[in-house]
Motif scaffolding. Structure first.
Motif, mmCIF file in Angstrom:
data_model
loop_
_atom_site.group_PDB
_atom_site.id
_atom_site.type_symbol
_atom_site.label_atom_id
_atom_site.label_comp_id
_atom_site.label_asym_id
_atom_site.label_seq_id
_atom_site.Cartn_x
_atom_site.Cartn_y
_atom_site.Cartn_z
ATOM 1 N N PRO A 91 0.695 -1.024 -0.048
ATOM 2 C CA PRO A 91 -0.169 -0.021 -0.049
ATOM 3 C C PRO A 91 0.914 1.340 -0.075
ATOM 4 O O PRO A 91 1.964 0.979 0.532
ATOM 5 C CB PRO A 91 -0.757 -0.203 1.319
ATOM 6 C CG PRO A 91 0.026 -1.042 2.040
ATOM 7 C CD PRO A 91 0.752 -1.847 1.338
ATOM 8 N N PRO A 92 0.429 2.229 -0.506
ATOM 9 C CA PRO A 92 1.310 3.546 -0.627
ATOM 10 C C PRO A 92 1.329 4.203 0.949
ATOM 11 O O PRO A 92 0.608 3.923 1.580
ATOM 12 C CB PRO A 92 0.381 4.478 -1.336
ATOM 13 C CG PRO A 92 -0.953 4.048 -1.301
ATOM 14 C CD PRO A 92 -0.894 2.418 -1.150
ATOM 15 N N PRO A 93 2.524 4.810 1.244
ATOM 16 C CA PRO A 93 2.756 5.357 2.605
ATOM 17 C C PRO A 93 1.777 6.465 2.754
ATOM 18 O O PRO A 93 1.500 6.987 2.079
ATOM 19 C CB PRO A 93 4.123 5.601 2.477
ATOM 20 C CG PRO A 93 4.493 5.789 1.068
ATOM 21 C CD PRO A 93 3.873 4.759 0.158
#
Length: 97
Positions: A91-93
């Motif tokens: 998942p994107p930070p």
């Protein structure tokens, strides 16, 4: 019949060796790309891979810990290739702040 089985067995071993060598190459390239992007973000992929490969080459020739660094690079690379082949993504930070 035995000759055909032996030839098939040797061909299977040859194919397995080829897949193993290709996986080693791809795993080193993926780790080198990740290292290069971390060190010099904004460069092209080719420059990042070249920088990463150079760093891995220097680090793995160290007399006492080089084998451990090479093993770590191979394990991380195999994991990256496995994640890519399975289609999973991290998942994107979360945004800082």
């Amino acid at each position: 019949m035995r000759a055909a089985r032996a030839a098939l067995g040797r061909a299977g071993l040859g194919a397995l060796l080829l897949v193993h060598v290709l996986m080693l190459f791809v795993s080193h390239a993926s780790v080198a790309l990740a290292i290069g992007h971390r060190l010099v973000p904004g460069r092209s992929r080719y420059a990042a891979v070249a920088i990463g490969v150079g760093l891995i080459a220097v680090a793995t020739t160290l007399p006492y810990g080089g084998w451990l660094l090479r093993l770590l690079a191979i394990a991380l690379g195999f994991g990256a290739v496995g994640l890519f082949l399975s289609g999973q993504r991290l998942p994107p930070p979360a945004p800082a702040g």
